[in-house]
Scaffold this active site. Structure first.
Site, PDB file in Angstrom:
ATOM      1  CE  LYS A 189       0.885  54.263 -52.755  1.00 51.34           C
ATOM      2  NZ  LYS A 189       1.118  54.977 -51.517  1.00 51.34           N
ATOM      3  CG  ASP A 238       5.221  59.905 -47.147  1.00 57.50           C
ATOM      4  OD1 ASP A 238       5.420  59.644 -48.355  1.00 57.50           O
ATOM      5  OD2 ASP A 238       4.526  59.186 -46.400  1.00 57.50           O
ATOM      6  CD1 TRP A 290      -1.189  58.021 -46.675  1.00 57.77           C
ATOM      7  CD2 TRP A 290       0.037  56.390 -45.752  1.00 57.77           C
ATOM      8  NE1 TRP A 290      -1.534  56.825 -47.267  1.00 57.77           N
ATOM      9  CE2 TRP A 290      -0.805  55.810 -46.721  1.00 57.77           C
ATOM     10  CE3 TRP A 290       0.898  55.557 -45.032  1.00 57.77           C
ATOM     11  CZ2 TRP A 290      -0.815  54.444 -46.998  1.00 57.77           C
ATOM     12  CZ3 TRP A 290       0.891  54.193 -45.304  1.00 57.77           C
ATOM     13  CH2 TRP A 290       0.049  53.655 -46.276  1.00 57.77           C
TER      14      TRP A 290
HETATM   15  C1  PLP Z   1       1.391  54.402 -50.091  1.00 54.92           C
HETATM   16  C2  PLP Z   1       1.975  55.354 -49.131  1.00 54.92           C
HETATM   17  C3  PLP Z   1       2.886  54.954 -48.142  1.00 54.92           C
HETATM   18  C4  PLP Z   1       3.239  53.513 -47.880  1.00 54.92           C
HETATM   19  O1  PLP Z   1       3.975  52.951 -48.863  1.00 54.92           O
HETATM   20  P1  PLP Z   1       4.442  51.413 -48.745  1.00 54.92           P
HETATM   21  O2  PLP Z   1       5.234  51.280 -49.990  1.00 54.92           O
HETATM   22  O3  PLP Z   1       3.218  50.574 -48.703  1.00 54.92           O
HETATM   23  O4  PLP Z   1       5.251  51.288 -47.517  1.00 54.92           O
HETATM   24  C5  PLP Z   1       3.438  55.923 -47.328  1.00 54.92           C
HETATM   25  N1  PLP Z   1       3.080  57.213 -47.441  1.00 54.92           N
HETATM   26  C6  PLP Z   1       2.193  57.629 -48.368  1.00 54.92           C
HETATM   27  C7  PLP Z   1       1.839  59.072 -48.452  1.00 54.92           C
HETATM   28  C8  PLP Z   1       1.612  56.714 -49.240  1.00 54.92           C
HETATM   29  O5  PLP Z   1       0.719  57.129 -50.156  1.00 54.92           O
END
Ligand code: PLP
Length: 373
Positions: free
Chosen positions: A209, A185, A111
Site C-alpha cells: 500500500k 493492522d 479488514w
Molecule cells: C490490504 C490489506 C490487508 C491484506 O493484505 P494482503 O497482503 O492482501 O494479505 C490487510 N489489512 C489491511 C488494512 C489492508 O489494507
C-alpha cells in the site's frame, strides 16, 4: 517522465524516481560508493554481504523514520496482512494454556472483520465494539469498549482501507483498564504518519500500500511479546524464530525489501514522516473539501475518523459511474473504482501520490459535475 496519476488502493503507486533507480540498477547493483556488484538484486544470495547491506539499511531507515524504540523487533516476513490474522494469535495466545485465551476485537470495517473471523480458529474471540450497525461509518469511542479482563491482545485495524475509516489517535489501553498488548493492522497507513509506540504491542502491515511492492510483510513487535507462541505455530511464522534469525530463517522477499528500502530513502529525501504527514493532511483536506462542497458527490464517514489514505465516495447519480471512470481514465486518473463490496469510487492518497495528482482529480470531478450535474 510524466505518468498518469494512479489512485489504486494496493498494490499502489510508487515514486517514479524510485522505479527509475530500480530500473537503472536492475542488471548490476552498485553499492553506496558506486562499486558495481556484477549482479542484480534478485540474483543475490540473501546471506551475501551485498544483500545484507541492503537489508540493514532498510531496517535502519525504517527504525529511524518511524522512531521505533530499541525494545521493538522489526521483522520482514511474507504472507501479507491476511496471513498475520492467523500468525498473530498463533504467536500471542500460547501462554495461559490452563484457561481459555481470549483476543479482543474492535470491528470498524471489512479488514478488522476478517481479522476477527480468522483469529477464531486459534483462540477465543470477543467483540469489544462494533460499528457494523451504522455501516462502518464511525469508530466507537474507546471508553465505551467492553474489554475483556484477561485478553492476550486487543486488535484494531488502524486504517480501514475499504471503508475509509482511520484512527487518528491510538487507544491507550492502560487508561481503559486493560493490560493487554494493542495489535494494530496498519497496512494501509504505515509510514503516512508517526506512530505512538508507547501504546502499541505489535504492528503489522503489507508493504504494497505505502511502502513498496507486494510480497513483504512488516511486523514490529515488542520484545516481551516474543516466546508465547502456540505449539502448532509454523516455524517460519514464529516471531521468535524469525527474530532470532534476523528475518532469515527462510529466504525473505529480497527484491521487495530492496524496493521498500529505496522508498524509505525517498521518504527521507522528502523530509521524513512528519513532512509526509503534513502533505497527506493537505491532500486529504483538498479532496474531502471538494466532495463536501458539492451536491454531486458524497462521503458518508464521520468527519472525526475519515481516512487520509483511502477516500471512498459516491456519485449521487450512480448511473453516471461508468462515464465518470472512463472520463477519469482519459484524463490520466487511474484505478478510481471503489471496492466491489461497497461500490462507488475510492481514491487512495498514499505517500507517493503528489499534491498535483489530487489537484488534477479535484479539477476533473468539478468538470464532470459541471457537464453532468
Ligand atoms: C490490504 C490489506 C490487508 C491484506 O493484505 P494482503 O497482503 O492482501 O494479505 C490487510 N489489512 C489491511 C488494512 C489492508 O489494507
Amino acid at each position: 517522465m510524466h505518468r498518469p496519476f494512479n489512485f489504486s488502493a494496493g498494490p499502489a503507486t510508487m515514486p517514479s524516481e524510485v522505479l527509475a533507480q530500480a530500473a537503472n540498477e536492475m542488471l548490476d547493483w552498485p553499492d553506496a560508493s558506486g562499486r558495481l556488484s556484477g549482479m542484480g538484486v534478485m540474483e543475490m544470495s540473501h546471506r551475501g554481504k551485498e544483500f545484507l547491506s541492503i537489508y540493514e539499511s532498510a531496517e535502519r531507515d525504517l527504525r529511524e523514520l518511524l522512531a521505533i524504540p530499541a525494545h521493538f523487533k522489526i521483522l520482514f516476513m511474507q504472507g501479507g496482512g491476511l496471513a498475520e490474522n492467523a500468525i498473530v494469535p498463533l504467536n500471542l495466545c500460547g501462554q495461559k494454556l490452563d484457561r481459555p485465551t481470549v483476543a479482543d476485537f474492535v470491528l470498524t470495517g471489512s479488514w478488522s472483520e476478517k481479522s476477527f473471523k480468522e483469529a477464531g480458529k486459534y483462540c477465543q474471540t470477543h467483540v469489544v465494539a462494533s460499528s457494523q450497525a451504522n455501516g462502518y461509518l464511525s469508530v466507537a469511542a474507546p471508553d465505551t469498549w467492553q474489554l475483556s479482563s484477561d485478553a492476550c491482545y486487543v486488535h484494531i485495524c488502524s486504517n480501514e482501507t475499504i471503508n475509509g475509516v482511520e484512527f487518528h489517535e491510538l487507544p491507550d489501553l492502560k487508561n481503559l483498564g486493560s493490560n493487554a498488548p494493542l495489535v494494530i493492522d496498519f497496512s494501509s497507513h504505515l509510514a503516512s504518519r508517526p506512530v505512538d509506540w508507547s501504546r502499541v504491542g505489535l504492528a503489522f502491515g503489507g508493504a504494497q500500500k505505502n511502502l513498496g511492492p507486494a510480497g513483504l510483510t512488516l511486523v514490529v513487535v515488542r520484545e516481551d511479546l516474543l516466546g508465547h507462541a502456540l505449539p502448532i505455530c509454523p516455524s517460519a511464522f514464529n516471531y521468535t524464530t524469525v527474530s532470532d534469525n534476523g528475518s532469515m530463517y527462510n529466504t525473505p522477499p529480497t527484491y521487495s525489501i530492496y524496493m521498500a528500502g529505496l522508498v524509505l530513502q525517498w521518504i527521507k529525501r522528502q523530509g521524513g514522516i512528519a513532512a509526509m504527514e503534513q502533505r497527506n493532511i493537505t491532500k486529504a483536506h483538498m479532496l474531502y473539501e471538494a466532495i463536501d462542497a458539492s451536491g454531486f458527490y458524497v462521503n458518508k464517514v464521520a468527519r472525526s475518523c475519515r481516512s487520509r489514505m483511502n477516500v471512498p465516495f459516491y456519485l449521487h447519480n450512480e448511473a453516471l459511474n461508468d462515464a465518470f471512470l472512463s472520463g477519469a481514465k482519459n484524463a490520466g486518473l487511474l484505478q478510481l473504482k471503489g471496492h466491489k463490496s461497497v461500490g462507488g469510487m475510492r481514491a487512495s492518497l498514499y505517500n507517493a501520490m503528489p499534491i498535483e495528482g489530487v489537484a488534477a482529480l479535484v479539477a476533473y470531478m468539478q468538470e464532470f459535475e459541471r457537464t453532468h450535474g
